[in-house]
Write a protein that holds these residues in place. Structure first.
Motif, PDB file in Angstrom:
ATOM      1  N   TYR A   6       6.405 -99.378  53.501  1.00  0.00           N
ATOM      2  CA  TYR A   6       7.316-100.473  53.183  1.00  0.00           C
ATOM      3  C   TYR A   6       8.228-100.686  54.391  1.00  0.00           C
ATOM      4  O   TYR A   6       9.198 -99.961  54.593  1.00  0.00           O
ATOM      5  N   VAL A   7       7.879-101.672  55.207  1.00  0.00           N
ATOM      6  CA  VAL A   7       8.623-102.006  56.412  1.00  0.00           C
ATOM      7  C   VAL A   7       9.578-103.141  56.082  1.00  0.00           C
ATOM      8  O   VAL A   7       9.199-104.105  55.418  1.00  0.00           O
ATOM      9  N   GLY A   8      10.813-103.041  56.535  1.00  0.00           N
ATOM     10  CA  GLY A   8      11.755-104.122  56.294  1.00  0.00           C
ATOM     11  C   GLY A   8      13.053-103.908  57.027  1.00  0.00           C
ATOM     12  O   GLY A   8      13.302-102.855  57.605  1.00  0.00           O
ATOM     13  N   SER A   9      13.898-104.915  56.969  1.00  0.00           N
ATOM     14  CA  SER A   9      15.211-104.768  57.596  1.00  0.00           C
ATOM     15  C   SER A   9      16.143-103.968  56.687  1.00  0.00           C
ATOM     16  O   SER A   9      17.013-103.266  57.160  1.00  0.00           O
ATOM     17  N   PHE A  10      15.966-104.088  55.367  1.00  0.00           N
ATOM     18  CA  PHE A  10      16.801-103.376  54.399  1.00  0.00           C
ATOM     19  C   PHE A  10      18.284-103.535  54.790  1.00  0.00           C
ATOM     20  O   PHE A  10      18.989-102.573  55.020  1.00  0.00           O
ATOM     21  N   ASN A  11      18.700-104.786  54.828  1.00  0.00           N
ATOM     22  CA  ASN A  11      20.014-105.147  55.373  1.00  0.00           C
ATOM     23  C   ASN A  11      20.895-105.840  54.341  1.00  0.00           C
ATOM     24  O   ASN A  11      21.174-107.022  54.496  1.00  0.00           O
ATOM     25  N   PRO A  12      21.354-105.165  53.302  1.00  0.00           N
ATOM     26  CA  PRO A  12      21.178-103.753  52.958  1.00  0.00           C
ATOM     27  C   PRO A  12      20.035-103.564  51.971  1.00  0.00           C
ATOM     28  O   PRO A  12      19.511-104.521  51.411  1.00  0.00           O
ATOM     29  N   VAL A  13      19.691-102.310  51.763  1.00  0.00           N
ATOM     30  CA  VAL A  13      18.740-101.977  50.712  1.00  0.00           C
ATOM     31  C   VAL A  13      19.395-102.324  49.374  1.00  0.00           C
ATOM     32  O   VAL A  13      20.593-102.134  49.194  1.00  0.00           O
ATOM     33  N   HIS A  14      18.602-102.916  48.461  1.00  0.00           N
ATOM     34  CA  HIS A  14      19.157-103.291  47.164  1.00  0.00           C
ATOM     35  C   HIS A  14      18.193-102.901  46.045  1.00  0.00           C
ATOM     36  O   HIS A  14      17.096-102.397  46.304  1.00  0.00           O
ATOM     37  N   VAL A  15      18.630-103.134  44.812  1.00  0.00           N
ATOM     38  CA  VAL A  15      17.839-102.700  43.659  1.00  0.00           C
ATOM     39  C   VAL A  15      16.473-103.384  43.612  1.00  0.00           C
ATOM     40  O   VAL A  15      15.530-102.822  43.059  1.00  0.00           O
ATOM     41  N   GLY A  16      16.334-104.557  44.200  1.00  0.00           N
ATOM     42  CA  GLY A  16      15.031-105.230  44.249  1.00  0.00           C
ATOM     43  C   GLY A  16      14.030-104.440  45.074  1.00  0.00           C
ATOM     44  O   GLY A  16      12.868-104.304  44.689  1.00  0.00           O
ATOM     45  N   HIS A  17      14.471-103.916  46.209  1.00  0.00           N
ATOM     46  CA  HIS A  17      13.598-103.080  47.048  1.00  0.00           C
ATOM     47  C   HIS A  17      13.157-101.837  46.274  1.00  0.00           C
ATOM     48  O   HIS A  17      11.975-101.487  46.248  1.00  0.00           O
ATOM     49  N   ILE A  18      14.116-101.190  45.644  1.00  0.00           N
ATOM     50  CA  ILE A  18      13.820 -99.937  44.952  1.00  0.00           C
ATOM     51  C   ILE A  18      13.001-100.185  43.693  1.00  0.00           C
ATOM     52  O   ILE A  18      12.169 -99.348  43.313  1.00  0.00           O
ATOM     53  N   HIS A  19      13.169-101.332  43.084  1.00  0.00           N
ATOM     54  CA  HIS A  19      12.346-101.709  41.931  1.00  0.00           C
ATOM     55  C   HIS A  19      10.869-101.761  42.338  1.00  0.00           C
ATOM     56  O   HIS A  19       9.995-101.298  41.606  1.00  0.00           O
TER      57      HIS A  19
END
Length: 180
Positions: A6-19
């Motif tokens: 899972y490549v991304g900027s995660f700027n910021p990481v949020h619950v959608g990413h973790i979901h």
């Protein structure tokens, strides 16, 4: 082992990413997920410092979710995957992308090398995914049609920092370090 990349900027990481991460693990698509924050992104500006984004991602680290800071200094996805291949010789890779990325997937550098791996497409919008995947002669696409995304973007979070869409630890880190 089946490893989700899972490549991304995660700027910021949020619950959608973790979901997405939890869904893939809980539904047995992958055995482990490597989160790879990018130092830069071709279409994104104003990224928070890389170390801050890594620290925010580390909130989620466990035996099945790993923040990879070794293989993330490449400008192109195929280079990331090739680098990972050298260190994880016996594992299968599943690149995780949002459906918004499939429209221009054919323009990615060395897409043929990327497609030597499985590509999990997370439905995020009404994109006709099959219209774009049918252009490739491969069965390596896995489309998550039954996935229910959380409708949120990192841009919205940066513009209105609140803890509704980010975990408490991430929220506190952002506030303590005055990131956005």
């Amino acid at each position: 082992m089946r490893i989700g990349i899972y490549v991304g900027s995660f700027n910021p990481v949020h619950v959608g990413h973790i979901h997405v991460v939890n869904y893939l693990l809980e539904n047995d698509y992958v055995d482990k997920v490597l989160l790879l924050p990018t130092p830069s992104y071709w279409d994104k500006t104003n990224l928070a410092d890389m170390n801050d984004r890594i620290n925010m991602l580390k909130v989620y680290e466990n035996d099945k979710v790993v923040v990879d800071t070794i293989h993330n200094n490449y400008p192109y996805t195929y280079q990331v995957l090739n680098s990972l291949r050298r260190d994880y010789k016996d594992d299968l890779f599943y690149l995780i992308i949002g459906s918004d990325n499939i429209e221009k997937f054919n323009l990615w550098q060395h897409v043929d090398e990327i497609l030597k791996n499985k590509v999990i497409i997370v439905r995020r919008d009404n994109t006709d995914i099959e219209k774009y995947t049918s252009k490739f002669n491969t069965n390596n696409f896995i489309i998550l049609n039954d996935f229910k995304p959380i409708d949120i973007s990192s841009t919205e979070i940066r513009n209105n920092i609140n803890s509704k869409y980010i975990d408490k630890e991430v929220y506190e880190y952002i506030k303590e370090n005055n990131i956005y």
